[in-house]
Design a protein around this motif. Structure first.
Motif, PDB file in Angstrom:
ATOM      1  N   ALA A  36       1.888 -33.435 -36.059  1.00 19.58           N
ATOM      2  CA  ALA A  36       1.680 -31.988 -36.215  1.00 19.58           C
ATOM      3  C   ALA A  36       2.277 -31.202 -35.056  1.00 19.58           C
ATOM      4  O   ALA A  36       2.384 -29.971 -35.144  1.00 19.58           O
ATOM      5  CB  ALA A  36       0.184 -31.683 -36.312  1.00 19.58           C
TER       6      ALA A  36
ATOM      7  N   GLY B  28      -3.426 -34.479 -40.030  1.00 14.70           N
ATOM      8  CA  GLY B  28      -3.409 -35.278 -38.809  1.00 14.70           C
ATOM      9  C   GLY B  28      -4.838 -35.290 -38.290  1.00 14.70           C
ATOM     10  O   GLY B  28      -5.756 -35.798 -38.945  1.00 14.70           O
ATOM     11  N   GLY B  29      -5.051 -34.665 -37.117  1.00 15.18           N
ATOM     12  CA  GLY B  29      -6.394 -34.616 -36.542  1.00 15.18           C
ATOM     13  C   GLY B  29      -7.253 -33.497 -37.100  1.00 15.18           C
ATOM     14  O   GLY B  29      -8.415 -33.361 -36.708  1.00 15.18           O
ATOM     15  N   GLY B  30      -6.702 -32.650 -37.957  1.00 15.24           N
ATOM     16  CA  GLY B  30      -7.485 -31.534 -38.531  1.00 15.24           C
ATOM     17  C   GLY B  30      -7.922 -30.530 -37.475  1.00 15.24           C
ATOM     18  O   GLY B  30      -8.949 -29.870 -37.633  1.00 15.24           O
ATOM     19  N   SER B  31      -7.143 -30.396 -36.392  1.00 25.58           N
ATOM     20  CA  SER B  31      -7.571 -29.516 -35.293  1.00 25.58           C
ATOM     21  C   SER B  31      -6.898 -28.150 -35.317  1.00 25.58           C
ATOM     22  O   SER B  31      -7.072 -27.359 -34.391  1.00 25.58           O
ATOM     23  CB  SER B  31      -7.331 -30.197 -33.940  1.00 25.58           C
ATOM     24  N   ASN B  32      -6.140 -27.888 -36.381  1.00 22.52           N
ATOM     25  CA  ASN B  32      -5.558 -26.539 -36.490  1.00 22.52           C
ATOM     26  C   ASN B  32      -5.668 -26.038 -37.924  1.00 22.52           C
ATOM     27  O   ASN B  32      -4.771 -25.363 -38.421  1.00 22.52           O
ATOM     28  CB  ASN B  32      -4.094 -26.547 -36.026  1.00 22.52           C
TER      29      ASN B  32
ATOM     30  N   PRO C 201      -5.708 -31.423 -28.665  1.00 19.95           N
ATOM     31  CA  PRO C 201      -6.168 -32.306 -29.741  1.00 19.95           C
ATOM     32  C   PRO C 201      -5.105 -32.493 -30.833  1.00 19.95           C
ATOM     33  O   PRO C 201      -4.131 -31.753 -30.895  1.00 19.95           O
ATOM     34  CB  PRO C 201      -7.384 -31.566 -30.315  1.00 19.95           C
TER      35      PRO C 201
ATOM     36  N   ILE D 168       3.692 -26.956 -30.315  1.00 17.97           N
ATOM     37  CA  ILE D 168       2.508 -26.833 -29.455  1.00 17.97           C
ATOM     38  C   ILE D 168       2.905 -26.522 -28.001  1.00 17.97           C
ATOM     39  O   ILE D 168       3.941 -26.985 -27.510  1.00 17.97           O
ATOM     40  CB  ILE D 168       1.584 -28.078 -29.506  1.00 17.97           C
ATOM     41  N   GLY D 169       2.057 -25.751 -27.364  1.00 20.10           N
ATOM     42  CA  GLY D 169       2.359 -25.333 -26.002  1.00 20.10           C
ATOM     43  C   GLY D 169       1.098 -25.092 -25.197  1.00 20.10           C
ATOM     44  O   GLY D 169       0.035 -24.821 -25.752  1.00 20.10           O
TER      45      GLY D 169
ATOM     46  N   GLY E 171      -9.340 -24.463 -31.347  1.00 18.36           N
ATOM     47  CA  GLY E 171      -8.571 -23.878 -30.238  1.00 18.36           C
ATOM     48  C   GLY E 171      -8.410 -22.383 -30.461  1.00 18.36           C
ATOM     49  O   GLY E 171      -9.262 -21.741 -31.097  1.00 18.36           O
TER      50      GLY E 171
ATOM     51  N   MET F  45       4.902 -28.666 -35.841  1.00 16.72           N
ATOM     52  CA  MET F  45       4.525 -27.634 -36.829  1.00 16.72           C
ATOM     53  C   MET F  45       4.452 -26.267 -36.168  1.00 16.72           C
ATOM     54  O   MET F  45       4.988 -25.294 -36.672  1.00 16.72           O
ATOM     55  CB  MET F  45       3.145 -27.943 -37.438  1.00 16.72           C
ATOM     56  N   GLN F  46       3.734 -26.188 -35.054  1.00 15.68           N
ATOM     57  CA  GLN F  46       3.636 -24.888 -34.378  1.00 15.68           C
ATOM     58  C   GLN F  46       4.192 -24.983 -32.952  1.00 15.68           C
ATOM     59  O   GLN F  46       3.859 -24.176 -32.109  1.00 15.68           O
ATOM     60  CB  GLN F  46       2.205 -24.358 -34.394  1.00 15.68           C
TER      61      GLN F  46
ATOM     62  N   CYS G 132      -2.591 -34.884 -33.661  1.00 10.72           N
ATOM     63  CA  CYS G 132      -1.661 -36.013 -33.730  1.00 10.72           C
ATOM     64  C   CYS G 132      -0.233 -35.566 -33.447  1.00 10.72           C
ATOM     65  O   CYS G 132       0.115 -34.391 -33.587  1.00 10.72           O
ATOM     66  CB  CYS G 132      -1.716 -36.641 -35.113  1.00 10.72           C
TER      67      CYS G 132
ATOM     68  N   ILE H 247       6.168 -35.325 -41.811  1.00 12.70           N
ATOM     69  CA  ILE H 247       6.820 -35.750 -40.564  1.00 12.70           C
ATOM     70  C   ILE H 247       6.308 -37.158 -40.251  1.00 12.70           C
ATOM     71  O   ILE H 247       5.089 -37.373 -40.222  1.00 12.70           O
ATOM     72  CB  ILE H 247       6.495 -34.760 -39.427  1.00 12.70           C
TER      73      ILE H 247
ATOM     74  N   ILE I 167      -1.115 -32.873 -46.129  1.00  9.90           N
ATOM     75  CA  ILE I 167      -1.011 -33.881 -45.070  1.00  9.90           C
ATOM     76  C   ILE I 167      -1.977 -33.478 -43.957  1.00  9.90           C
ATOM     77  O   ILE I 167      -2.001 -32.316 -43.537  1.00  9.90           O
ATOM     78  CB  ILE I 167       0.414 -33.922 -44.452  1.00  9.90           C
TER      79      ILE I 167
ATOM     80  N   ARG J 214      -8.788 -27.147 -18.812  1.00  8.94           N
ATOM     81  CA  ARG J 214      -9.108 -27.069 -20.245  1.00  8.94           C
ATOM     82  C   ARG J 214     -10.590 -27.361 -20.474  1.00  8.94           C
ATOM     83  O   ARG J 214     -11.238 -26.687 -21.259  1.00  8.94           O
ATOM     84  CB  ARG J 214      -8.237 -28.058 -21.031  1.00  8.94           C
TER      85      ARG J 214
HETATM   86  P1  FAD Z   1      -3.758 -30.728 -38.420  1.00  8.22           P
HETATM   87  O1  FAD Z   1      -4.792 -29.691 -38.140  1.00  8.22           O
HETATM   88  O2  FAD Z   1      -4.189 -31.958 -39.098  1.00  8.22           O
HETATM   89  O3  FAD Z   1      -2.595 -30.055 -39.278  1.00  8.22           O
HETATM   90  C1  FAD Z   1      -2.040 -28.816 -38.883  1.00  8.22           C
HETATM   91  C2  FAD Z   1      -0.935 -28.443 -39.882  1.00  8.22           C
HETATM   92  O4  FAD Z   1       0.129 -29.380 -39.806  1.00  8.22           O
HETATM   93  C3  FAD Z   1      -1.402 -28.508 -41.348  1.00  8.22           C
HETATM   94  O5  FAD Z   1      -0.712 -27.506 -42.059  1.00  8.22           O
HETATM   95  C4  FAD Z   1      -0.979 -29.888 -41.817  1.00  8.22           C
HETATM   96  O6  FAD Z   1      -0.757 -29.960 -43.216  1.00  8.22           O
HETATM   97  C5  FAD Z   1       0.326 -30.071 -41.045  1.00  8.22           C
HETATM   98  N1  FAD Z   1       0.628 -31.467 -40.691  1.00  8.22           N
HETATM   99  C6  FAD Z   1      -0.118 -32.277 -39.915  1.00  8.22           C
HETATM  100  N2  FAD Z   1       0.502 -33.462 -39.760  1.00  8.22           N
HETATM  101  C7  FAD Z   1       1.658 -33.391 -40.459  1.00  8.22           C
HETATM  102  C8  FAD Z   1       2.733 -34.297 -40.698  1.00  8.22           C
HETATM  103  N3  FAD Z   1       2.739 -35.537 -40.198  1.00  8.22           N
HETATM  104  N4  FAD Z   1       3.774 -33.880 -41.479  1.00  8.22           N
HETATM  105  C9  FAD Z   1       3.775 -32.638 -42.013  1.00  8.22           C
HETATM  106  N5  FAD Z   1       2.782 -31.746 -41.835  1.00  8.22           N
HETATM  107  C10 FAD Z   1       1.734 -32.120 -41.064  1.00  8.22           C
HETATM  108  N6  FAD Z   1      -2.490 -25.956 -29.827  1.00  8.22           N
HETATM  109  C11 FAD Z   1      -1.542 -25.629 -28.924  1.00  8.22           C
HETATM  110  O7  FAD Z   1      -0.373 -25.394 -29.286  1.00  8.22           O
HETATM  111  N7  FAD Z   1      -1.851 -25.505 -27.607  1.00  8.22           N
HETATM  112  C12 FAD Z   1      -3.081 -25.716 -27.136  1.00  8.22           C
HETATM  113  O8  FAD Z   1      -3.319 -25.596 -25.934  1.00  8.22           O
HETATM  114  C13 FAD Z   1      -4.097 -26.081 -28.053  1.00  8.22           C
HETATM  115  N8  FAD Z   1      -5.367 -26.276 -27.631  1.00  8.22           N
HETATM  116  C14 FAD Z   1      -6.329 -26.622 -28.528  1.00  8.22           C
HETATM  117  C15 FAD Z   1      -7.626 -26.838 -28.051  1.00  8.22           C
HETATM  118  C16 FAD Z   1      -8.638 -27.206 -28.914  1.00  8.22           C
HETATM  119  C17 FAD Z   1     -10.036 -27.446 -28.367  1.00  8.22           C
HETATM  120  C18 FAD Z   1      -8.351 -27.381 -30.294  1.00  8.22           C
HETATM  121  C19 FAD Z   1      -9.428 -27.822 -31.234  1.00  8.22           C
HETATM  122  C20 FAD Z   1      -7.074 -27.142 -30.782  1.00  8.22           C
HETATM  123  C21 FAD Z   1      -6.051 -26.754 -29.900  1.00  8.22           C
HETATM  124  N9  FAD Z   1      -4.729 -26.508 -30.333  1.00  8.22           N
HETATM  125  C22 FAD Z   1      -3.754 -26.188 -29.425  1.00  8.22           C
HETATM  126  C23 FAD Z   1      -4.394 -26.598 -31.762  1.00  8.22           C
HETATM  127  C24 FAD Z   1      -4.088 -28.041 -32.246  1.00  8.22           C
HETATM  128  O9  FAD Z   1      -4.522 -28.979 -31.308  1.00  8.22           O
HETATM  129  C25 FAD Z   1      -2.587 -28.244 -32.475  1.00  8.22           C
HETATM  130  O10 FAD Z   1      -2.089 -27.298 -33.401  1.00  8.22           O
HETATM  131  C26 FAD Z   1      -2.283 -29.657 -32.990  1.00  8.22           C
HETATM  132  O11 FAD Z   1      -0.892 -29.875 -32.985  1.00  8.22           O
HETATM  133  C27 FAD Z   1      -2.803 -29.896 -34.399  1.00  8.22           C
HETATM  134  O12 FAD Z   1      -2.644 -31.273 -34.690  1.00  8.22           O
HETATM  135  P2  FAD Z   1      -3.435 -31.964 -35.867  1.00  8.22           P
HETATM  136  O13 FAD Z   1      -2.903 -33.334 -36.008  1.00  8.22           O
HETATM  137  O14 FAD Z   1      -4.883 -31.828 -35.663  1.00  8.22           O
HETATM  138  O15 FAD Z   1      -2.964 -31.060 -37.093  1.00  8.22           O
END
Ligand code: FAD
Ligand code: EPU
Length: 339
Positions: A122, A52-56, A117, A128-129, A238, A125-126, A119, A179, A50, A224
């Motif tokens: 996600a 989302g934005g591919g940002s982690n 960044p 976010i903070g 990030g 998942m971790q 969706c 999710i 799955i 930021r």
């Molecule tokens: P993705 O990278 O697409 O997915 C991350 C994980 O979640 C993967 O394992 C994926 O399979 C899973 N996943 C995604 N969507 C779903 C779903 N709907 N159901 C089940 N599994 C799913 N994080 C912070 O906590 N704090 C910060 O301050 C922060 N700053 C950042 C700054 C930058 C410049 C960048 C690039 C990243 C930063 N991050 C930060 C990390 C990132 O933004 C977060 O982890 C964000 O929640 C990832 O979302 P995503 O949709 O891109 O997830």
């Protein structure tokens, strides 16, 4: 009808900008789309991811399976009382757009999490903070579907095992659920959280005396933007590592040796160390392997200078872990999901 594309370049689907290919990619715009997809043979026979934005995420090789890009949109007010409101956002909403939506209606709580960044789906998942707030503080519940059976399940806070950049979805339930929505309880009259030093300083810079949640959001955005690279310009995910926790005795030992050590006491008696400081002290700012580099403004962030491969970023991260371990005896843990 859900369209499935073959042999898709994922460069535009991950913020590191790594060029890898997946066998199949399907973009879903509704829960019905997902249900339709699960009925197909290719779904049943494929390994699944799955997105989302591919940002982690760091792709280190082609993905031999089906990538499901979640684009399910929608934001709804579910209920309200005198003091609070429960808002549900569908998983494919862009996190920052959702935060801006809340601020527009003066629903307080998420403003410190502006400009992260990715969706909504996600975000648990971790857990976010940023800037003194984690989503677990506002989290009400989420709805997920079992990837095998399609069965819907509601997760309350106590089911999620939220911790610092942790949840049950990274471990016990890894790849088990998609999710589909997340609900938050937000406040009608804000209790601002400006404890994180830089926020107050930025508000002062902005000339703001009695900040609103919009001002706090703006201050966070400015901070930021001043140190984190914009993924649209420079590939990154990030912080690449978590800030490590150490015992009080390890903290004292390090503090004796390194007077300027940046550390924060935790409620459990342990200390959290600023990993960015540790990496910087190893002289690694700007250090590069084949276009993968330690960011010069924030050493906790690894960047793709253009044509780095996932394996180069991974090799760089291994080198960073080794250097920090040798100098400080502290093992850094990767925060980014490695695939
Ligand atoms: P993705 O990278 O697409 O997915 C991350 C994980 O979640 C993967 O394992 C994926 O399979 C899973 N996943 C995604 N969507 C779903 C779903 N709907 N159901 C089940 N599994 C799913 N994080 C912070 O906590 N704090 C910060 O301050 C922060 N700053 C950042 C700054 C930058 C410049 C960048 C690039 C990243 C930063 N991050 C930060 C990390 C990132 O933004 C977060 O982890 C964000 O929640 C990832 O979302 P995503 O949709 O891109 O997830
Ligand atoms: N520092 C350095 N050199 C560096 C980087 C940091 O000395 O190169 C020191 C500074 O003294 C600074 C301290 O480390 O005061 C903390 O730095 P910063 O405020 O930039 O935060 P961080 O601990 O590096 C964490 C999160 C970020 C989050 C910010 C703000 C983690 C792993 N990272 O970074 O989250 O945005 O705090 O709350 O907890 C992410 O998870 O992807 C992420 C960006």
């Amino acid at each position: 009808m859900v369209e499935t594309r073959q042999n898709v370049n994922l460069k535009g689907f991950n913020t590191f900008g790594i060029e890898v290919y997946c066998d199949l990619l399907a973009e879903i715009n509704s829960i019905e789309d997902f249900r339709e997809l699960t009925g197909s043979e290719l779904y049943k026979n494929s390994k699944k991811l799955i997105l989302g934005g591919g940002s982690n995420i760091l792709f280190t090789e082609n993905f031999k399976g089906l990538v499901i890009k979640n684009n399910i949109k929608g934001i709804f007010k579910i209920s309200e009382d005198e003091r609070s409101v429960i808002v549900k956002a569908m998983a494919g909403e862009v996190w920052h757009d959702f935060v801006m939506w809340c601020i527009q209606f003066d629903y307080a709580g998420l403003e410190n999490l502006s400009l992260i960044p990715g969706c909504v789906g996600a975000s648990p998942m971790q857990n976010i903070g940023a800037y003194g707030v984690e989503i677990k503080e506002l989290f009400e519940e989420l709805e997920a579907l079992d990837m095998e059976t399609g069965e819907a399940r509601i997760f309350k806070k106590q089911d999620c095992a939220f911790g610092y950049r942790e949840s049950v979805f990274k471990h016990q339930y890894k790849s088990r659920y998609i999710i589909v929505s997340v609900s938050f309880r937000l406040q009608k009259s804000p209790k601002l959280n400006t404890t994180y030093g830089a926020i107050n300083a930025e508000l002062e810079n902005m000339g703001v005396k009695n900040p609103s949640i919009k001002d706090v959001s703006q201050a966070v955005i400015r901070i930021r933007q001043s140190k984190l690279p914009d993924p649209r310009v420079t590939g990154n995910a990030g912080s690449f590592f978590k800030n490590p926790e150490v015992t009080a005795s390890k903290f004292s030992e390090l503090k004796d040796r390194f007077d300027a050590l940046v550390a924060y006491p935790l409620e459990n008696g342990r200390y959290k160390l600023a990993a960015g400081w540790l990496i910087e002290q190893c002289g690694l700012k700007g250090y590069e392997i084949n276009g993968a580099a330690v960011h010069t403004k924030q050493a906790l962030v690894l960047i793709n200078k253009g044509n780095a491969k996932g394996e180069d970023v991974l090799a760089l991260s291994t080198y960073v872990i080794k250097s920090v371990s040798e100098k400080f005896g502290v093992i850094l843990e990767r925060e980014v999901n490695i695939l």
